[in-house]
Design a protein around this motif. Structure first.
Motif, PDB file in Angstrom:
ATOM      1  N   ASN A  57      33.328  26.493 -43.578  1.00 55.73           N
ATOM      2  CA  ASN A  57      32.418  25.805 -44.822  1.00 55.73           C
ATOM      3  C   ASN A  57      31.706  24.337 -44.910  1.00 55.73           C
ATOM      4  OD1 ASN A  57      32.204  28.493 -45.518  1.00 55.73           O
ATOM      5  ND2 ASN A  57      33.957  28.250 -46.927  1.00 55.73           N
ATOM      6  N   VAL A  58      33.109  23.926 -44.911  1.00 60.03           N
ATOM      7  CA  VAL A  58      32.961  22.400 -45.094  1.00 60.03           C
ATOM      8  C   VAL A  58      32.168  21.948 -43.352  1.00 60.03           C
ATOM      9  CG1 VAL A  58      34.064  19.916 -44.361  1.00 60.03           C
ATOM     10  CG2 VAL A  58      34.978  21.442 -46.109  1.00 60.03           C
ATOM     11  N   ALA A  59      32.368  22.222 -42.788  1.00 62.90           N
ATOM     12  CA  ALA A  59      31.405  22.230 -41.198  1.00 62.90           C
ATOM     13  C   ALA A  59      29.695  22.620 -42.491  1.00 62.90           C
ATOM     14  CB  ALA A  59      31.815  22.556 -39.960  1.00 62.90           C
ATOM     15  N   ALA A  60      29.398  23.496 -42.766  1.00 60.18           N
ATOM     16  CA  ALA A  60      28.063  24.156 -42.488  1.00 60.18           C
ATOM     17  C   ALA A  60      27.533  23.404 -43.857  1.00 60.18           C
ATOM     18  CB  ALA A  60      28.293  25.846 -43.506  1.00 60.18           C
ATOM     19  N   VAL A  61      28.631  22.504 -44.633  1.00 60.41           N
ATOM     20  CA  VAL A  61      28.085  21.485 -45.082  1.00 60.41           C
ATOM     21  C   VAL A  61      27.654  20.338 -44.833  1.00 60.41           C
ATOM     22  CG1 VAL A  61      27.665  20.291 -48.066  1.00 60.41           C
ATOM     23  CG2 VAL A  61      28.525  22.668 -47.503  1.00 60.41           C
ATOM     24  N   VAL A  62      28.058  19.785 -44.293  1.00 58.25           N
ATOM     25  CA  VAL A  62      27.865  18.761 -43.407  1.00 58.25           C
ATOM     26  C   VAL A  62      26.516  19.052 -41.987  1.00 58.25           C
ATOM     27  CG1 VAL A  62      28.572  16.415 -41.237  1.00 58.25           C
ATOM     28  CG2 VAL A  62      30.247  17.390 -43.485  1.00 58.25           C
ATOM     29  N   ASP A  72      31.774  15.002 -37.903  1.00 60.86           N
ATOM     30  CA  ASP A  72      31.406  13.875 -39.183  1.00 60.86           C
ATOM     31  C   ASP A  72      32.433  13.486 -39.877  1.00 60.86           C
ATOM     32  OD1 ASP A  72      29.240  12.698 -37.553  1.00 60.86           O
ATOM     33  OD2 ASP A  72      27.962  14.446 -38.618  1.00 60.86           O
ATOM     34  N   VAL A  73      33.240  14.642 -40.273  1.00 61.99           N
ATOM     35  CA  VAL A  73      34.641  14.212 -41.657  1.00 61.99           C
ATOM     36  C   VAL A  73      35.417  13.263 -41.199  1.00 61.99           C
ATOM     37  CG1 VAL A  73      36.310  15.143 -42.728  1.00 61.99           C
ATOM     38  CG2 VAL A  73      33.948  16.670 -41.852  1.00 61.99           C
ATOM     39  N   VAL A  74      35.023  11.824 -42.267  1.00 63.85           N
ATOM     40  CA  VAL A  74      36.333  10.907 -42.143  1.00 63.85           C
ATOM     41  C   VAL A  74      37.354  11.372 -43.239  1.00 63.85           C
ATOM     42  CG1 VAL A  74      34.616   9.483 -41.396  1.00 63.85           C
ATOM     43  CG2 VAL A  74      35.076   9.372 -44.081  1.00 63.85           C
ATOM     44  N   LYS A  75      37.185  11.879 -44.570  1.00 63.27           N
ATOM     45  CA  LYS A  75      38.632  12.387 -45.236  1.00 63.27           C
ATOM     46  C   LYS A  75      38.290  13.558 -45.538  1.00 63.27           C
ATOM     47  CE  LYS A  75      41.300  11.172 -48.389  1.00 63.27           C
ATOM     48  NZ  LYS A  75      41.695  11.845 -49.653  1.00 63.27           N
ATOM     49  N   ALA A 122      36.426  16.819 -48.499  1.00 57.37           N
ATOM     50  CA  ALA A 122      36.109  16.363 -47.374  1.00 57.37           C
ATOM     51  C   ALA A 122      34.672  15.619 -47.458  1.00 57.37           C
ATOM     52  CB  ALA A 122      35.358  16.907 -46.362  1.00 57.37           C
ATOM     53  N   VAL A 123      34.810  14.255 -47.215  1.00 59.06           N
ATOM     54  CA  VAL A 123      33.893  13.134 -47.281  1.00 59.06           C
ATOM     55  C   VAL A 123      33.081  13.206 -45.822  1.00 59.06           C
ATOM     56  CG1 VAL A 123      33.386  10.470 -47.417  1.00 59.06           C
ATOM     57  CG2 VAL A 123      34.989  11.878 -48.730  1.00 59.06           C
ATOM     58  N   ALA A 124      31.979  12.831 -45.106  1.00 59.02           N
ATOM     59  CA  ALA A 124      31.589  12.678 -43.476  1.00 59.02           C
ATOM     60  C   ALA A 124      30.779  11.007 -44.051  1.00 59.02           C
ATOM     61  CB  ALA A 124      31.169  13.686 -43.050  1.00 59.02           C
ATOM     62  N   HIS A 125      30.485  10.809 -42.908  1.00 60.71           N
ATOM     63  CA  HIS A 125      29.614   9.210 -42.413  1.00 60.71           C
ATOM     64  C   HIS A 125      28.477  10.075 -41.817  1.00 60.71           C
ATOM     65  CE1 HIS A 125      28.336   5.908 -41.053  1.00 60.71           C
ATOM     66  NE2 HIS A 125      27.924   6.040 -42.026  1.00 60.71           N
ATOM     67  N   LEU A 126      28.188   9.994 -42.055  1.00 60.42           N
ATOM     68  CA  LEU A 126      26.143  10.142 -41.634  1.00 60.42           C
ATOM     69  C   LEU A 126      25.362   9.242 -40.974  1.00 60.42           C
ATOM     70  CD1 LEU A 126      25.538  13.069 -43.952  1.00 60.42           C
ATOM     71  CD2 LEU A 126      26.604  13.651 -41.954  1.00 60.42           C
TER      72      LEU A 126
END
Length: 127
Positions: A57-62, A72-75, A122-126
């Motif tokens: 689910n997290v990956a789908a949003v990223v 891309d997830v950093v936290k 999660a927090v991701a850097h894009l």
């Protein structure tokens, strides 16, 4: 300026929050439990199986925000209703993040929506 992220690849609710919000190159992913977006029901199996669904689910949003999924997830913040599940969650988590996992916090909570046993935001850097 912020942009909400919407995808059918992660559960949607009628609650007042976005699946994710992009602010520049940073993406903030809302908390997800082990809910299958196709059925809107928690998945069966053990806590490792449920952790897999949470990470899907997290990956789908990223990905919907233009990112490369978990790469891309950093936290991550992990919420467990029972810290006895910690080792099994770590196994599933490590299998998905590999050698360079993101920063992480894990806390035990008394209860999660839909009475699931694991949730993550999660927090991701894009870049």
């Amino acid at each position: 300026m912020t942009d909400p992220v919407v995808t059918d690849g992660a559960p949607c609710t009628d609650n007042p929050y976005s699946q994710g919000v992009r602010a520049g190159d940073t993406l903030y992913v809302s908390g997800y439990g082990p809910v299958d977006p196709a059925t809107d029901e928690p998945v069966e199996g053990d806590v490792g199986d449920r952790t897999e669904q949470v990470l899907d689910n997290v990956a789908a949003v990223v990905e919907a925000a233009g990112g490369d999924g978990l790469d891309d997830v950093v936290k991550v913040t992990v919420y467990l209703t029972d810290l006895d599940d910690y080792d099994r969650v770590n196994e599933a988590y490590a299998a998905r993040f590999g050698e360079d996992p993101p920063a992480r916090v894990c806390v035990e909570v008394s209860r999660l929506p839909e009475d699931v046993d694991v949730e993550m935001d999660a927090v991701a850097h894009l870049g």
